[in-house]
Design an enzyme around this catalytic site. Structure first.
Site, PDB file in Angstrom:
ATOM      1  N   GLU A  52       0.569  -0.917   0.090  1.00 15.49           N
ATOM      2  CA  GLU A  52      -0.116   0.037  -0.291  1.00 15.49           C
ATOM      3  C   GLU A  52       0.676   0.845  -0.197  1.00 15.49           C
ATOM      4  O   GLU A  52       1.596   1.074   0.722  1.00 15.49           O
ATOM      5  CB  GLU A  52      -0.174  -0.054   1.313  1.00 15.49           C
ATOM      6  CG  GLU A  52      -1.946   0.958   1.169  1.00 15.49           C
ATOM      7  CD  GLU A  52      -2.535   1.640   2.686  1.00 15.49           C
ATOM      8  OE1 GLU A  52      -3.907   1.885   2.580  1.00 15.49           O
ATOM      9  OE2 GLU A  52      -1.794   1.429   3.814  1.00 15.49           O
ATOM     10  N   LYS A 143      -8.700   4.268  -2.094  1.00 15.88           N
ATOM     11  CA  LYS A 143      -9.102   3.930  -0.824  1.00 15.88           C
ATOM     12  C   LYS A 143     -10.558   4.966  -0.096  1.00 15.88           C
ATOM     13  O   LYS A 143     -10.666   6.085   0.182  1.00 15.88           O
ATOM     14  CB  LYS A 143      -8.252   4.406   0.210  1.00 15.88           C
ATOM     15  CG  LYS A 143      -8.809   3.187   1.798  1.00 15.88           C
ATOM     16  CD  LYS A 143      -6.993   3.322   2.135  1.00 15.88           C
ATOM     17  CE  LYS A 143      -6.930   2.617   3.581  1.00 15.88           C
ATOM     18  NZ  LYS A 143      -6.033   2.596   4.572  1.00 15.88           N
ATOM     19  N   CYS A 177      -5.461  -2.273   2.604  1.00 21.00           N
ATOM     20  CA  CYS A 177      -5.448  -1.907   3.485  1.00 21.00           C
ATOM     21  C   CYS A 177      -6.901  -2.365   4.901  1.00 21.00           C
ATOM     22  O   CYS A 177      -7.495  -3.309   4.149  1.00 21.00           O
ATOM     23  CB  CYS A 177      -4.579  -0.707   3.877  1.00 21.00           C
ATOM     24  SG  CYS A 177      -3.761  -0.205   5.678  1.00 21.00           S
TER      25      CYS A 177
END
Length: 327
Positions: A52, A143, A177
């Site tokens: 990430e 994200k 994540c």
């Protein structure tokens, strides 16, 4: 040349690259990513994945420098450097990596700090990019919700990148994540046929000890969890306020890795890799997916769309909609 085994279409070779960034240096980190992608191609990989926000790196300074202090000159200076090193896809920052994917016939999942022009060019998004074997960018997933202190420097994304991609006999999809904890985000990929799930992390074995097994058993899919690695001594000398970020430490780990691969039966294919840079390679078999789907398929025979359904908005969000007059 593609590495897909022509004699057994069910097999796919995957590479999991646990590496450190050249922290807060976009071009040097992308060059390192390209080098590891090339190494993966040399080892016959059809897909290679990276951690990430790897290019140009995770914002480790936030919890070491009073990152929540408002209007802080220190935070502004570090953030300005971070912004300068952001990856701008529209500018062509990923063009060399796309060319490598096409030339070597390898698909790539890579985590970047994206500086997109479609949101004005001055905010950063934690983005997972999929590049296919033809060198085309298949999805750019920002994200959905930055986690905790990440919200101090990352903007919230949208559903545009919640997509899956065909790769040999597999269908791959990915999340960043802690998005992997979000049931509906996972379900959106399951419903699009995902049977190889990619999750990327900044690094931390506490994150990958239990979750890959849970996702594998829930989805009856393979789960690639690829982490970054970051050592105190890897903080470059030219990073603003380096001494403050390092504190009294000269050695140690900010992120210890934890890269791993889980099978659809919940058994390790590659156990978590701790504290070392490494390209791990494994060949996975789609027949394992079909075996495990016999008694549970969350988007298929074990679903009830007449009772529960998920609606996903994949519109790329923007503050601007331009309507020019017709000519």
């Amino acid at each position: 040349m593609t590495a897909l085994n022509a004699s057994n279409k069910d097999l796919l070779t995957v590479g999991l690259a646990q590496i450190t960034p050249v922290w807060l240096n976009r071009d040097a980190t992308l060059a390192k990513i390209s080098d590891y992608a090339s190494q993966a191609a040399d080892q016959g990989c059809d897909l290679v994945g990276f951690g990430e926000a790897l290019a140009p790196g995770y914002p480790f300074w936030l919890d070491r420098t009073d990152g929540a202090r408002f209007n802080s000159d220190i935070q502004k200076e570090i953030h300005a450097r971070y912004l300068d090193e952001g990856v701008c896809i529209e500018r062509g920052d990923l063009a060399p990596l796309c060319a490598l994917a096409k030339d070597r016939g390898i698909a790539i999942y890579v985590g970047i700090m994206e500086r997109p022009l479609d949101r004005g060019g001055h905010s950063l998004y934690c983005t997972l990019v999929y590049i296919d074997k033809q060198g085309q960018i298949g999805s750019v997933h920002r994200k959905l919700m930055p986690t905790y202190e990440e919200r101090l420097c990352w903007a919230a994304g949208d559903g545009h990148g919640l997509r899956t991609h065909p790769l040999g006999s597999f269908t791959v999809g990915g999340l960043n994540c802690w998005e992997n904890w979000m049931p509906l985000a996972r379900a959106s990929l399951y419903a699009q046929g995902e049977d190889l799930h990619f999750s990327c992390w900044p690094g931390g074995s506490h994150n990958t000890h239990d979750l890959p097994g849970f996702i594998a058993k829930e989805s009856r899919s393979y789960v690639m969890s690829v982490c970054g690695l970051m050592r105190i001594e890897d903080i470059p000398a030219d990073v603003p306020h380096r001494d403050l970020i390092m504190g009294n430490e000269t050695r140690g780990l900010l992120a210890n890795g934890g890269t791993c691969l889980m099978g659809p039966d919940g058994q390790w294919v590659i156990e978590p890799i701790i504290g070392e840079e490494r390209l791990a390679v494994a060949t996975i078999d789609h027949r394992m997916v079909r075996r495990e789907r016999q008694n549970f398929d969350p988007a298929g025979h074990y679903s009830r769309p007449d009772i529960t359904q998920l609606v996903v908005d994949r519109t790329r969000q923007s503050t601007l909609v331009i309507k020019d007059p017709a000519k």
